[in-house]
Enzyme design. Structure first.
Site, PDB file in Angstrom:
ATOM      1  N   HIS A 106       0.855  -1.198   0.000  1.00  0.00           N
ATOM      2  CA  HIS A 106       0.000   0.000   0.000  1.00  0.00           C
ATOM      3  C   HIS A 106       0.889   1.246   0.000  1.00  0.00           C
ATOM      4  O   HIS A 106       1.868   1.306   0.750  1.00  0.00           O
ATOM      5  CB  HIS A 106      -0.888  -0.005   1.255  1.00  0.00           C
ATOM      6  CG  HIS A 106      -1.792   1.183   1.313  1.00  0.00           C
ATOM      7  ND1 HIS A 106      -2.892   1.329   0.492  1.00  0.00           N
ATOM      8  CD2 HIS A 106      -1.751   2.301   2.089  1.00  0.00           C
ATOM      9  CE1 HIS A 106      -3.479   2.475   0.750  1.00  0.00           C
ATOM     10  NE2 HIS A 106      -2.813   3.092   1.710  1.00  0.00           N
ATOM     11  N   ASP A 108      -6.208  -8.907   5.625  1.00  0.00           N
ATOM     12  CA  ASP A 108      -7.313  -9.474   6.405  1.00  0.00           C
ATOM     13  C   ASP A 108      -8.628  -9.013   5.778  1.00  0.00           C
ATOM     14  O   ASP A 108      -8.634  -8.484   4.659  1.00  0.00           O
ATOM     15  CB  ASP A 108      -7.195  -9.121   7.899  1.00  0.00           C
ATOM     16  CG  ASP A 108      -7.409  -7.639   8.174  1.00  0.00           C
ATOM     17  OD1 ASP A 108      -7.755  -6.875   7.229  1.00  0.00           O
ATOM     18  OD2 ASP A 108      -7.253  -7.230   9.339  1.00  0.00           O
TER      19      ASP A 108
HETATM   20  C1  GRF Z   1       1.206   0.745  -6.168  1.00  0.00           C
HETATM   21  O1  GRF Z   1       1.557   2.010  -5.668  1.00  0.00           O
HETATM   22  C2  GRF Z   1       0.281   0.023  -5.221  1.00  0.00           C
HETATM   23  O2  GRF Z   1       0.581   0.205  -3.888  1.00  0.00           O
HETATM   24  C3  GRF Z   1      -1.023   0.681  -5.557  1.00  0.00           C
HETATM   25  O3  GRF Z   1      -1.013   0.759  -6.956  1.00  0.00           O
HETATM   26  C4  GRF Z   1       0.332   0.854  -7.395  1.00  0.00           C
HETATM   27  C5  GRF Z   1       0.577  -0.270  -8.357  1.00  0.00           C
HETATM   28  O4  GRF Z   1       1.672  -0.016  -9.144  1.00  0.00           O
HETATM   29  N1  GRF Z   1      -2.134  -0.043  -5.016  1.00  0.00           N
HETATM   30  P1  GRF Z   1       2.195  -1.081 -10.217  1.00  0.00           P
HETATM   31  O5  GRF Z   1       0.981  -1.603 -10.989  1.00  0.00           O
HETATM   32  O6  GRF Z   1       2.893  -2.178  -9.477  1.00  0.00           O
HETATM   33  O7  GRF Z   1       3.113  -0.311 -11.100  1.00  0.00           O
END
Ligand code: GRF
Length: 245
Positions: free
Chosen positions: A153, A185
């Protein structure tokens, strides 16, 4: 495939947050980092299933890391909730099996969740990684993969959960944000934290510039964390995740 029983999740069938995965002693002995190795996967490599919805740069970082057999894992399959995304193309370019399960194809969200669970299960993953997968999984998925389903995240949880972690951090005016790798979770970005990295917010940052810098940290953290988990094992007790013994 014959698997070393030491890899098995001690309480694989248990849906609760008390579980442990032992370190792969045999592989550490044979494939320590000081040995020079041909790039081919050990039968003892942990099997990863990576779920994506977008550009897949986190997936790419994992694919690159897995090219070195001493990393200890290989991507067995990449799953998505939509077609036509760069993440799937990255997997195909690397010769990795892919599957897509779109929510709209199923009569209910639960049917989709069961289909996603079955698709992942067919690749016998030791670890399932949500890497920019923009769907919340359901009870069936968590019953099967709880304790070995991780997510990344782009904020320092528990601050700024949800889809707009970057926008919300900027809007709040924090001076430091970052990224979090956590056990998934049933809540939204609420599972036990495995690892975090901080990223300073610059005065002239906008969403795009901050997200790019966070993603650099996120890729490094995800690779480092997955590598440590598969090589050293991990345990989850309540909200406490410990890598290694
Ligand atoms: C990442 O920053 C992830 O945390 C968020 O979306 C982005 C995905 O990037 N949920 P990628 O598709 O791996 O380039």
């Amino acid at each position: 495939m014959a698997r070393d029983p030491v890899w098995r999740l001690a309480s694989r069938e248990s849906p609760g947050w008390t579980s442990s995965v032992a370190a792969p002693a045999r592989r550490q002995r044979e494939y320590g980092p000081s040995r020079e190795l041909a790039v081919s996967h050990s039968p003892d490599s942990s099997r990863l299933v990576v779920l994506v919805s977008g550009t897949g740069t986190n997936l790419q970082a994992l694919l690159d890391a897995c090219a070195d057999v001493s990393f200890g894992a290989r991507v067995a399959a990449v799953g998505a909730d939509r077609d036509g995304i760069a993440g799937l193309r990255r997997a195909e370019a690397a010769g990795i099996a892919t599957f897509t399960r779109r929510v709209s194809e199923f009569p209910s969200r639960q049917d989709w969740d069961q289909a996603l669970t079955a698709a992942c299960e067919s690749f016998e993953p030791d670890l399932v990684i949500s890497a920019g997968f923009m769907k919340l999984v359901g009870a069936d998925f968590l019953a099967r993969f709880g304790g070995r389903f991780i997510n990344t995240h782009p904020a320092l949880l528990p601050s700024f959960p949800g889809m707009q972690g970057i926008r919300d951090a900027l809007g709040y005016g924090v001076k430091v944000t970052g990224c979090t790798v956590f056990m998934v979770d049933a809540g939204t970005d609420s599972g036990p934290v495995i690892a975090q990295a901080a990223v300073p917010v610059e005065d002239d940052d906008d969403e795009a510039s901050l997200h790019e810098r966070v993603k650099v940290a996120e890729r490094a953290l995800l690779v480092q964390t997955v590598g440590r988990m598969v090589r050293e094992g991990w345990s989850v007790q309540g909200r406490k995740v410990r890598i290694g013994s």
